[in-house]
Design an enzyme around this catalytic site. Structure first.
Site, PDB file in Angstrom:
ATOM      1  N   LEU A  80       0.829  -1.212   0.000  1.00 33.30           N
ATOM      2  CA  LEU A  80       0.000   0.000   0.000  1.00 33.30           C
ATOM      3  C   LEU A  80       0.862   1.259   0.000  1.00 33.30           C
ATOM      4  O   LEU A  80       0.323   2.373   0.005  1.00 33.30           O
ATOM      5  CB  LEU A  80      -0.911   0.004   1.235  1.00 33.30           C
ATOM      6  CG  LEU A  80      -1.774  -1.245   1.426  1.00 33.30           C
ATOM      7  CD1 LEU A  80      -2.543  -1.158   2.745  1.00 33.30           C
ATOM      8  CD2 LEU A  80      -2.724  -1.443   0.265  1.00 33.30           C
ATOM      9  N   TYR A  83       1.102  10.961 -11.829  1.00 32.86           N
ATOM     10  CA  TYR A  83       0.744   9.960 -10.822  1.00 32.86           C
ATOM     11  C   TYR A  83       0.275   8.682 -11.509  1.00 32.86           C
ATOM     12  O   TYR A  83       0.710   7.570 -11.168  1.00 32.86           O
ATOM     13  CB  TYR A  83      -0.353  10.522  -9.923  1.00 32.86           C
ATOM     14  CG  TYR A  83      -0.895   9.562  -8.891  1.00 32.86           C
ATOM     15  CD1 TYR A  83      -0.128   9.178  -7.799  1.00 32.86           C
ATOM     16  CD2 TYR A  83      -2.196   9.062  -8.986  1.00 32.86           C
ATOM     17  CE1 TYR A  83      -0.630   8.305  -6.849  1.00 32.86           C
ATOM     18  CE2 TYR A  83      -2.703   8.190  -8.038  1.00 32.86           C
ATOM     19  CZ  TYR A  83      -1.922   7.814  -6.972  1.00 32.86           C
ATOM     20  OH  TYR A  83      -2.425   6.956  -6.027  1.00 32.86           O
ATOM     21  N   LYS A  85       1.930   4.898 -11.475  1.00 37.79           N
ATOM     22  CA  LYS A  85       1.165   3.720 -11.051  1.00 37.79           C
ATOM     23  C   LYS A  85       1.167   2.655 -12.138  1.00 37.79           C
ATOM     24  O   LYS A  85       1.262   1.445 -11.848  1.00 37.79           O
ATOM     25  CB  LYS A  85      -0.268   4.136 -10.702  1.00 37.79           C
ATOM     26  CG  LYS A  85      -0.403   4.853  -9.367  1.00 37.79           C
ATOM     27  CD  LYS A  85      -0.042   3.943  -8.205  1.00 37.79           C
ATOM     28  CE  LYS A  85      -0.369   4.533  -6.852  1.00 37.79           C
ATOM     29  NZ  LYS A  85       0.022   3.644  -5.740  1.00 37.79           N
ATOM     30  N   ASN A 116     -11.804   6.710  -6.287  1.00 37.22           N
ATOM     31  CA  ASN A 116     -11.680   7.633  -5.155  1.00 37.22           C
ATOM     32  C   ASN A 116     -12.087   6.926  -3.869  1.00 37.22           C
ATOM     33  O   ASN A 116     -13.189   6.375  -3.772  1.00 37.22           O
ATOM     34  CB  ASN A 116     -12.576   8.854  -5.378  1.00 37.22           C
ATOM     35  CG  ASN A 116     -12.163   9.646  -6.602  1.00 37.22           C
ATOM     36  OD1 ASN A 116     -11.265  10.470  -6.547  1.00 37.22           O
ATOM     37  ND2 ASN A 116     -12.822   9.372  -7.726  1.00 37.22           N
ATOM     38  N   PRO A 142     -43.196  12.487  40.454  1.00 38.65           N
ATOM     39  CA  PRO A 142     -44.012  11.579  41.278  1.00 38.65           C
ATOM     40  C   PRO A 142     -45.471  12.010  41.363  1.00 38.65           C
ATOM     41  O   PRO A 142     -45.776  13.186  41.577  1.00 38.65           O
ATOM     42  CB  PRO A 142     -43.331  11.647  42.645  1.00 38.65           C
ATOM     43  CG  PRO A 142     -41.901  11.955  42.324  1.00 38.65           C
ATOM     44  CD  PRO A 142     -41.953  12.887  41.152  1.00 38.65           C
ATOM     45  N   GLY A 143     -46.375  11.026  41.159  1.00 39.71           N
ATOM     46  CA  GLY A 143     -47.805  11.264  41.287  1.00 39.71           C
ATOM     47  C   GLY A 143     -48.452  11.962  40.109  1.00 39.71           C
ATOM     48  O   GLY A 143     -49.674  12.167  40.111  1.00 39.71           O
TER      49      GLY A 143
END
Length: 399
Positions: free
Chosen positions: A64, A119, A123, A148, A310-311
């Site tokens: 890689l 590039y 490659k 990409n 509560p209640g």
């Protein structure tokens, strides 16, 4: 199996190394056929002595390593072709015929806008080295031409427009979109890693190329990751801006399984700064407790959190078409429902000690009563539609 990863600290390398360690340490049990004894990590700060030792011992090599944005274009060939030559020569020196994977690029086709790419030329030269190496040594090579790439840990302002857009929008920085209609082919890092693990198992996907398009072929010269997404820059930016607004709108857009939206959202979140990782929710507080909208969806309603003191009794209303789930997660309460026009009341005693979901039925007035004298009653509520102030479909009537 002993595995060598060159470029181990890069975007793809880091994701691959982490995935391999998950398998090695038995955290990922979805790949029982991959038994890993050793993971060799090589990067730019490693020594040749380390590379030499790794090449003498590796059973599989992921190459890689590469150069994406050198100061001088001449460095492309040195970084992308020169190191590949060193790697292959070192393997040959030790008589190691382990399979070798090469990360190339679609730019190596030198087609269209890639025609003058230094590039891409570097490659392509690297690819030819690998194919010649395979012929000379009878070694299996796997040459991947990546489109990409995007995903967590991808470096912004380097070689990925998606990473740059994610980073900048997440951090409230400006972005530049030269043409919203430009189409990209995107490969998500998790899909790429799955393909690389397939390759370790000898199940790589082979292809030939028709221009820029991989054509599946079991005996193909090249390899490819089969799951990619084609999308315009404008569509990417629109999605990212929607994700960025979610803490304000509370709306979660559609993110179907395996969709670009789902993968892009995960990628976007990985760039959030600490201060945006947490955001406030509007609590509607009164003497009875509080009610807080938590999350809205585009097509599947919304979630809320209700706290009753509560209640206290809350609710006492009914809906024509809207329906809900009440899920008590803390406290002790009673849910009552009565069909409009009927005297029959159905009751459900609920508790955070035994979490259950109760339907609030259309056409039934309903309430929820906190039976405790000391503890709050906490209820997660889901409604099948977002609340619309212009058409609330909510009508007062005691149970």
């Amino acid at each position: 199996m002993k595995i060598l990863i060159t470029g181990a600290k890069g975007f793809v390398g880091k994701n691959l190394v982490c995935s391999l360690y998950n398998i090695k340490e038995n955290k990922n049990r979805t790949r029982p056929n991959i038994q890993i004894e050793q993971i060799y990590e090589y990067d730019i700060d490693s020594s040749y002595e380390e590379l030499d030792r790794f090449c003498s011992d590796a059973d599989f090599v992921f190459n890689l390593a590469g150069v994406n944005r050198p100061k001088d274009p001449k460095e492309f060939r040195e970084g992308n072709c020169g190191f590949a030559m060193t790697l292959l020569e070192t393997l040959k020196k030790h008589g190691n015929k382990a399979p070798v994977m090469l990360s190339s690029s679609i730019q190596a086709t030198l087609i269209g806008r890639y025609g003058e790419s230094d590039y891409g030329k570097s490659k392509l030269a690297g690819e030819e080295l690998f194919f010649d190496y395979a012929k000379e040594n009878g070694t299996k090579v796997l040459v991947y031409r990546f489109p990409n790439l995007f995903g967590k840990w991808c470096r912004p302002n380097y070689n990925s427009a998606v990473a740059t857009f994610c980073n900048n929008i997440a951090n409230d920085l400006p972005i530049t979109v030269n043409s919203r209609d430009t189409e990209l082919e995107l490969l998500y890092i998790d899909d790429l890693i799955e393909e690389m693990l397939d390759a370790l198992e000898g199940k790589e996907h082979r292809c030939e190329y028709d221009g820029l398009t991989p054509v599946p072929e079991s005996s193909g010269k090249y390899c490819f990751a089969p799951v990619t997404h084609k999308v315009t820059l404008g569509e990417i930016v629109n999605l990212l801006e929607t994700f960025n607004r979610q803490p304000e709108t509370l709306v979660m857009p559609e993110i179907p399984n395996n969709s670009l939206a789902k993968k892009l959202y995960s990628t976007f979140l990985s760039y959030l700064p600490k201060e945006k990782t947490i955001f406030p929710l509007k609590m509607n507080i009164d003497d009875r407790g509080s009610f807080t909208e938590l999350l809205k969806t585009e097509k599947c309603g919304q979630f809320s959190i209700n706290i009753s003191k509560p209640g206290i009794t809350k609710g006492q209303h009914w809906h024509n078409s809207k329906w809900e789930f009440f899920i008590v997660v803390a406290g002790h309460g009673l849910i009552q429902e009565r069909r409009i026009g009927s005297d029959e009341v159905i009751e459900f005693e609920v508790s955070g000690d035994k979490i259950q979901a109760i339907h609030m039925l259309p056409g039934y007035t309903h309430n929820i009563i906190n039976l405790s004298d000391t503890e709050n009653l906490v209820t997660v509520m889901w409604a099948n539609e977002q609340f619309d102030q212009t058409r609330p479909d909510t009508f007062f009537e005691e149970v």
